[in-house]
Design an enzyme around this catalytic site. Structure first.
Site, mmCIF file in Angstrom:
data_model
loop_
_atom_site.group_PDB
_atom_site.id
_atom_site.type_symbol
_atom_site.label_atom_id
_atom_site.label_comp_id
_atom_site.label_asym_id
_atom_site.label_seq_id
_atom_site.Cartn_x
_atom_site.Cartn_y
_atom_site.Cartn_z
ATOM 1 N N ASP A 130 88.617 129.850 27.855
ATOM 2 C CA ASP A 130 88.658 131.304 28.029
ATOM 3 C C ASP A 130 87.373 131.870 28.623
ATOM 4 O O ASP A 130 87.416 132.886 29.326
ATOM 5 C CB ASP A 130 88.935 131.995 26.687
ATOM 6 N N HIS A 136 77.178 90.572 76.660
ATOM 7 C CA HIS A 136 77.986 89.443 76.174
ATOM 8 C C HIS A 136 77.110 88.380 75.513
ATOM 9 O O HIS A 136 77.470 87.188 75.521
ATOM 10 C CB HIS A 136 78.793 88.806 77.316
ATOM 11 N N SER A 192 64.330 81.220 50.989
ATOM 12 C CA SER A 192 65.170 80.106 50.549
ATOM 13 C C SER A 192 64.654 79.528 49.245
ATOM 14 O O SER A 192 63.441 79.465 49.014
ATOM 15 C CB SER A 192 65.199 79.018 51.624
ATOM 16 N N LYS A 207 60.586 79.470 54.695
ATOM 17 C CA LYS A 207 61.637 80.210 55.383
ATOM 18 C C LYS A 207 61.579 81.691 54.994
ATOM 19 O O LYS A 207 61.455 82.037 53.823
ATOM 20 C CB LYS A 207 63.001 79.639 55.031
ATOM 21 N N GLU A 246 69.894 92.717 56.721
ATOM 22 C CA GLU A 246 71.099 92.278 56.022
ATOM 23 C C GLU A 246 71.547 93.299 54.987
ATOM 24 O O GLU A 246 72.750 93.562 54.829
ATOM 25 C CB GLU A 246 70.842 90.921 55.367
#
Length: 474
Positions: A140, A196, A326, A332, A339
């Protein structure tokens, strides 16, 4: 000897009543029977609606109380108590008092009532209200001149607009500025263009980065173009758009109050029936967010390719080393930010499909996938804002250019022969390119043997820096 009990103390409950009867509600909860029933009814994902969406609903309740007070519908004490309750809600309240699952009733009625009940509970404890012997009802008073059917669509627009304004657009401005700044530092770097994924005519690295900047700016402009439609609200249409149980001037006054409370201009929708029954503007915004996701995916993947190697890939740039790449290969380092951004883009593209399906669920006078639209749209806005900032600060700003690698590849690029087309013709130029490919020699050496052009003229015609400027080299 009796062992110690490890049982947790029994949880305390209180009895609440609604139109369906009695229900036991946790004693510490500020919400009531309707919310608790919805908690029991929708144990689906464990994922509540975003805090920014709940904040938007609270802003709507505050603005509605102020409008109702000005219209003489809500007394001053109740109005002040409801406004104060809205202002008192903090991060603890948002985290603990709004537990309803995204996958609930399609109108979002449960969330609307959740907010109504929490605000009524807090406002009822207001000293002025309590001393006057007044009660504050979720339906209300807190929900006066409103319906879930106009509150929830309005909250989608409000939360999305404020999210775009406060998070996404600033992040895109920052990304665009960072890209432009980076481009200015690499104007002298001429590199092999690619089509390409194959060698093409030369370009500058500044042109490449500048293209990314142009994509981001275009996305920002597209998103900004949606904002005027996000600023149009369903509020005032109540159940289906007729405005039943709301004064004729409520919608306009409400929009004024909300504009002041949010420092963002809002107004009633041109057609309240359309605003309640459809989610076309949310679908439009999501489409533009998808365009941005596609652009960020393209930029992220370009960065990954250019960074690939360092020995067996392109190796044109070196992204900042942020963490070991890694668990088994020492030394690495991976392009983790690119990503991360690519995954955000994938999520947003999927979210757009979800919102498109949800937008189709406007059955007659009401869309019935509103909580899903709210959750998904706000997730896309939030993810893209974070990803854009991350891309700017931890990928674009800090990448290093491997000039030696770029120059070596450019010097051996047989496609440089394209510049000779206007002079010796396409066929002869193709012969030179094939011989350069076959022999692994520079184009200029092969052209000296196969044409009567002098070394000075060939150097001028095959100058990569000049080729990057376009036009016909004479």
């Amino acid at each position: 000897m009796a062992s110690k009990s490890t049982d947790k103390p029994a949880k305390k409950y209180r009895t609440e009543r609604d139109s369906l009867g009695e229900v036991q509600v946790p004693g510490e909860a500020l919400y009531g029977a309707h919310t608790h029933r919805a908690v029991d009814n929708f144990p689906v994902s464990g994922c509540p609606l975003p805090a920014e969406f709940i904040r938007a609903v609270i802003l709507i309740k505050k603005s509605a109380a102020q409008a109702n007070q000005n219209l003489g519908l809500l007394d001053d004490k109740r109005a002040a108590a409801i406004v104060a309750a809205c202002d008192s809600l903090d991060e603890w309240h948002l985290a603990t008092q709004f537990p309803l699952d995204v996958y609930q009733t399609g109108s979002g009625t449960s969330t609307n009532m959740n907010v109504n009940e929490v605000l009524a509970s807090i406002a009822s404890k207001n000293e002025a209200v309590r001393d006057s012997g007044l009660e504050i009802s979720p339906n209300d008073h807190v929900n006066m001149s409103q319906s879930s059917n106009d509150v929830i669509p309005s909250a989608i627009h409000v939360s999305a607009l404020l999210g775009v304004r406060d998070q996404l657009l600033p992040a895109l401005r920052h990304l665009h500025s960072t890209l432009c700044g980076k481009a200015a530092t690499v104007e002298d770097v001429v590199k092999t263009g690619r089509t390409h994924l194959m060698d093409a005519v030369p370009m500058t690295l500044a042109q490449e980065v500048g293209a990314w900047a142009a994509q981001v700016e275009s996305c920002r402009e597209r998103i900004r173009a949606v904002l005027p439609r996000l600023a149009q609200l369903a509020q005032g249409g109540t159940a289906i758009g007729t405005g039943l149980n709301a004064p004729a001037d409520f919608a306009a006054l409400f929009a004024q109050k909300l504009s002041a409370n949010s420092t963002q201009q809002f107004r009633p929708a041109d057609n309240l029936f359309a605003a309640i029954s459809s989610q076309d503007t949310a679908v439009e915004l999501s489409g533009q967010l998808k365009v941005l996701a596609v652009a960020l995916m393209k930029i992220a993947n370009d960065l990954r390719w250019m960074n690939s190697g360092p020995l067996a890939g392109l190796g044109e740039i070196e992204l900042q080393a942020l963490q070991p790449g890694s668990s088994i290969m020492p030394g690495k380092v991976n392009p983790v930010i690119a990503e991360s951004v690519a995954m955000v883009a994938a999520r947003v593209i999927g979210n757009d499909a979800t919102i498109a399906v949800a937008g189709q669920s406007g059955n007659f006078q009401l869309n019935v996938m509103l909580p899903l639209v709210a959750h998904t749209l706000l997730e896309s806005i939030r993810l893209l804002g974070s990803a854009a900032s991350l891309l700017a600060d931890r990928a674009i700003a800090g990448f290093a250019v491997n000039r030696e690698r770029i120059e070596e590849a450019l010097a051996r690029n047989p496609i440089l022969v394209t510049a000779l087309n206007p002079v010796i013709g396409y066929g002869k130029a193709a012969e030179i390119a094939k011989e350069a490919y076959r022999s692994g020699r520079p184009v200029i050496d092969v052209a000296l043997e196969m044409t009567d052009l002098g070394e000075g003229e060939l150097k001028k015609l095959l100058d990569p820096a000049r080729l990057a400027k376009g036009g016909i080299i004479r």
